[in-house]
Design a protein around this motif. Structure first.
Motif, PDB file in Angstrom:
ATOM      1  N   MET A 187       3.990   4.920   2.357  1.00  0.00           N
ATOM      2  CA  MET A 187       4.918   2.938   1.923  1.00  0.00           C
ATOM      3  C   MET A 187       4.912   2.842   3.776  1.00  0.00           C
ATOM      4  O   MET A 187       4.814   3.938   4.443  1.00  0.00           O
ATOM      5  CB  MET A 187       6.499   3.568   1.689  1.00  0.00           C
ATOM      6  CG  MET A 187       7.185   1.981   2.137  1.00  0.00           C
ATOM      7  SD  MET A 187       8.790   2.229   1.515  1.00  0.00           S
ATOM      8  CE  MET A 187       9.607   3.546   2.993  1.00  0.00           C
ATOM      9  N   PHE A 216       1.754   0.646   0.346  1.00  0.00           N
ATOM     10  CA  PHE A 216       2.552  -0.398  -0.228  1.00  0.00           C
ATOM     11  C   PHE A 216       3.239  -0.984   1.132  1.00  0.00           C
ATOM     12  O   PHE A 216       3.599  -0.343   1.784  1.00  0.00           O
ATOM     13  CB  PHE A 216       3.301   0.162  -1.704  1.00  0.00           C
ATOM     14  CG  PHE A 216       4.500   0.747  -1.306  1.00  0.00           C
ATOM     15  CD1 PHE A 216       5.439   0.287  -1.288  1.00  0.00           C
ATOM     16  CD2 PHE A 216       4.621   1.873  -1.644  1.00  0.00           C
ATOM     17  CE1 PHE A 216       7.006   0.539  -1.349  1.00  0.00           C
ATOM     18  CE2 PHE A 216       5.644   2.626  -2.064  1.00  0.00           C
ATOM     19  CZ  PHE A 216       6.705   1.831  -2.001  1.00  0.00           C
ATOM     20  N   SER A 217       3.621  -1.887   1.055  1.00  0.00           N
ATOM     21  CA  SER A 217       4.961  -2.533   1.202  1.00  0.00           C
ATOM     22  C   SER A 217       6.368  -3.273   1.328  1.00  0.00           C
ATOM     23  O   SER A 217       5.825  -3.655  -0.461  1.00  0.00           O
ATOM     24  CB  SER A 217       4.564  -3.454   2.859  1.00  0.00           C
ATOM     25  OG  SER A 217       3.852  -4.949   2.272  1.00  0.00           O
ATOM     26  N   VAL A 218       7.347  -2.953   1.527  1.00  0.00           N
ATOM     27  CA  VAL A 218       8.165  -3.890   1.375  1.00  0.00           C
ATOM     28  C   VAL A 218       8.192  -5.550   1.258  1.00  0.00           C
ATOM     29  O   VAL A 218       8.616  -5.518   1.871  1.00  0.00           O
ATOM     30  CB  VAL A 218       9.963  -3.327   1.545  1.00  0.00           C
ATOM     31  CG1 VAL A 218      10.945  -3.898   0.539  1.00  0.00           C
ATOM     32  CG2 VAL A 218       9.880  -2.018   0.568  1.00  0.00           C
ATOM     33  N   GLU A 224      10.116  -7.120  -4.646  1.00  0.00           N
ATOM     34  CA  GLU A 224       8.738  -7.459  -4.191  1.00  0.00           C
ATOM     35  C   GLU A 224       8.265  -6.478  -3.448  1.00  0.00           C
ATOM     36  O   GLU A 224       8.476  -5.695  -2.397  1.00  0.00           O
ATOM     37  CB  GLU A 224       8.800  -8.761  -4.159  1.00  0.00           C
ATOM     38  CG  GLU A 224       9.232  -9.822  -4.911  1.00  0.00           C
ATOM     39  CD  GLU A 224       8.849 -11.343  -4.390  1.00  0.00           C
ATOM     40  OE1 GLU A 224       7.416 -11.360  -3.259  1.00  0.00           O
ATOM     41  OE2 GLU A 224       9.103 -12.019  -4.713  1.00  0.00           O
ATOM     42  N   LEU A 225       6.878  -5.827  -3.531  1.00  0.00           N
ATOM     43  CA  LEU A 225       6.022  -4.963  -2.955  1.00  0.00           C
ATOM     44  C   LEU A 225       4.565  -6.013  -2.938  1.00  0.00           C
ATOM     45  O   LEU A 225       4.534  -6.619  -3.887  1.00  0.00           O
ATOM     46  CB  LEU A 225       5.657  -3.429  -3.991  1.00  0.00           C
ATOM     47  CG  LEU A 225       7.580  -3.269  -4.273  1.00  0.00           C
ATOM     48  CD1 LEU A 225       7.030  -2.068  -5.405  1.00  0.00           C
ATOM     49  CD2 LEU A 225       7.999  -2.870  -3.433  1.00  0.00           C
ATOM     50  N   ALA A 251       8.692   3.228  -4.717  1.00  0.00           N
ATOM     51  CA  ALA A 251      10.016   2.725  -4.463  1.00  0.00           C
ATOM     52  C   ALA A 251      11.546   2.742  -4.954  1.00  0.00           C
ATOM     53  O   ALA A 251      11.790   1.944  -4.692  1.00  0.00           O
ATOM     54  CB  ALA A 251       9.239   0.835  -3.893  1.00  0.00           C
ATOM     55  N   GLU A 256      14.616   0.541  -2.966  1.00  0.00           N
ATOM     56  CA  GLU A 256      13.658  -0.169  -2.186  1.00  0.00           C
ATOM     57  C   GLU A 256      13.968  -1.298  -2.719  1.00  0.00           C
ATOM     58  O   GLU A 256      13.691  -2.189  -2.344  1.00  0.00           O
ATOM     59  CB  GLU A 256      12.373   0.009  -1.586  1.00  0.00           C
ATOM     60  CG  GLU A 256      12.766   1.317  -0.831  1.00  0.00           C
ATOM     61  CD  GLU A 256      13.535   0.779   1.039  1.00  0.00           C
ATOM     62  OE1 GLU A 256      13.214  -0.892   0.560  1.00  0.00           O
ATOM     63  OE2 GLU A 256      13.289   1.616   1.718  1.00  0.00           O
ATOM     64  N   VAL A 257      13.982  -0.800  -4.491  1.00  0.00           N
ATOM     65  CA  VAL A 257      14.193  -2.284  -5.073  1.00  0.00           C
ATOM     66  C   VAL A 257      14.726  -1.948  -6.545  1.00  0.00           C
ATOM     67  O   VAL A 257      14.453  -0.566  -6.688  1.00  0.00           O
ATOM     68  CB  VAL A 257      11.915  -2.904  -5.756  1.00  0.00           C
ATOM     69  CG1 VAL A 257      11.147  -2.746  -4.637  1.00  0.00           C
ATOM     70  CG2 VAL A 257      11.774  -1.124  -6.899  1.00  0.00           C
ATOM     71  N   VAL A 263       4.616  -7.091  -8.124  1.00  0.00           N
ATOM     72  CA  VAL A 263       3.777  -5.712  -7.095  1.00  0.00           C
ATOM     73  C   VAL A 263       2.573  -7.036  -6.550  1.00  0.00           C
ATOM     74  O   VAL A 263       1.842  -7.479  -7.914  1.00  0.00           O
ATOM     75  CB  VAL A 263       3.342  -4.700  -7.791  1.00  0.00           C
ATOM     76  CG1 VAL A 263       2.413  -4.454  -7.234  1.00  0.00           C
ATOM     77  CG2 VAL A 263       4.520  -3.705  -7.989  1.00  0.00           C
TER      78      VAL A 263
END
Length: 337
Positions: A187, A216-218, A224-225, A251, A256-257, A263
């Protein structure tokens, strides 16, 4: 039976899910097995047809409707591909092997269930697959990641321990996830290609048998990623189905989600739904082309692929021998200094 044209030709179809592309060979009677160098030749984007992998549609096992044999572009066998299995079912429907609806598929990761819908638009379909249970592994701290990227690898010239260490500073959290195949999930504040192409080759080799590497980023929106991926045996790809599931599950474990996640892969958006017992992957599939390859041409290309690998192995061995310390040659006179 294997799809062969008249006069020693091989018939395959090409499909993609969010840009993650596959060649499909229908071989229900097992008369046309493929070898690693044939796979390399067919998947080569310069001298072959070009794809991230090859799927051989084979006879079913364990009471399923069809079977899947999955090859990476480098000629290695893989257990599972979320986009691949969705493309396989589209190819099976296209070939008249099964009808749209619920299709069960035997894979190296166990039987999977796919829901496939056709579309009025030619070549377009929509498929959802029950990927089974995701297994969350241990979190990897900064020291653990540093140790992994220090391992020797010659898989990609774009990465060195120094560049990988520099890119590692952007990673905020990391953990192992298994969803039919192994993943190292990273992340960051930004999902950048330069980071995953630097860290990917080194981290891929840090797990026994190799692993996919996802960065990945948030965001950009709620649940959503954004994802970039380095796939084991294929390198950087436009999308990864199992990788999308892995980052969504990681995540979610970090808060985070929620349970329904969009994605955003470079090649398109895939939906991931996390339930108590399973993870579902959903998205469009596209039938791109029907392809005929002459068998004698394929044989020549496979020989070239084999020769290229042998030359690469020999070059690596030569480089290693130059790096090793050498004992001084013995004095033929036997005299001491």
């Amino acid at each position: 039976m294997a799809q062969r044209g008249v006069g020693g030709s091989l018939r395959i179809t090409k499909h993609h899910g969010a840009g993650n592309d596959f060649l499909v060979l229908v071989d229900l009677d097992g008369r046309r097995p493929v070898g690693p160098f044939e796979v390399r030749a067919l998947c080569d984007r310069r001298t072959g047809v070009g794809a991230d992998g090859l799927l051989r549609l084979v006879a079913p096992e364990l009471g399923t409707d069809i079977g899947m044999e999955l090859w990476n572009a480098d000629g290695s066998i893989a257990e599972m591909s979320g986009n691949g299995i969705r493309c396989l079912v589209q190819a099976a429907v296209h070939a008249g092997v099964v009808t749209a609806g619920t299709v069960s598929v035997s894979t190296a990761a166990g039987p999977k269930s796919v829901e496939f819908e056709t579309s009025e638009e030619p070549g377009l379909g929509f498929a959802s697959v029950d990927m089974g249970t995701a297994v969350l592994g241990t979190e990897i701290d900064r020291a653990g990641l540093s140790a992994r990227i220090s391992l020797e690898t010659d898989d990609d010239p774009r990465t060195t321990p120094a560049t990988a260490a520099r890119e590692l500073s952007t990673v905020k959290r990391s953990r192992l996830v298994r969803i039919g195949n192994p993943h190292i999930v990273l992340m960051s504040d930004r999902a950048e290609r330069a980071v995953v192409t630097s860290l990917g080759p080194r981290l891929e080799c840090s797990e026994p048998g190799g692993a996919n590497v996802e960065l990945f980023s948030v965001g950009p929106g709620r649940d959503e990623l954004s994802l970039v991926v380095w796939e084991r045996g294929a390198g950087e790809t436009l999308a990864c189905g199992t990788g999308s599931c892995a980052v969504a599950v990681a995540a979610h474990s970090w808060g985070e989600v929620g349970e329904r996640v969009a994605v955003h892969n470079p090649g398109g958006t895939l939906g991931v739904t996390i339930t108590g017992a399973s993870v579902w992957l959903s998205g469009p599939t596209r039938h791109v082309a029907d392809v005929t390859v002459e068998e004698d041409v394929l044989a020549q290309l496979a020989q070239m692929a084999q020769l290229a690998q042998e030359q690469a192995v020999a070059a690596t061995a030569t480089d290693l021998s130059r790096q090793l310390p050498h004992e001084p040659a013995p004095d033929p006179t036997g005299s001491a200094a």
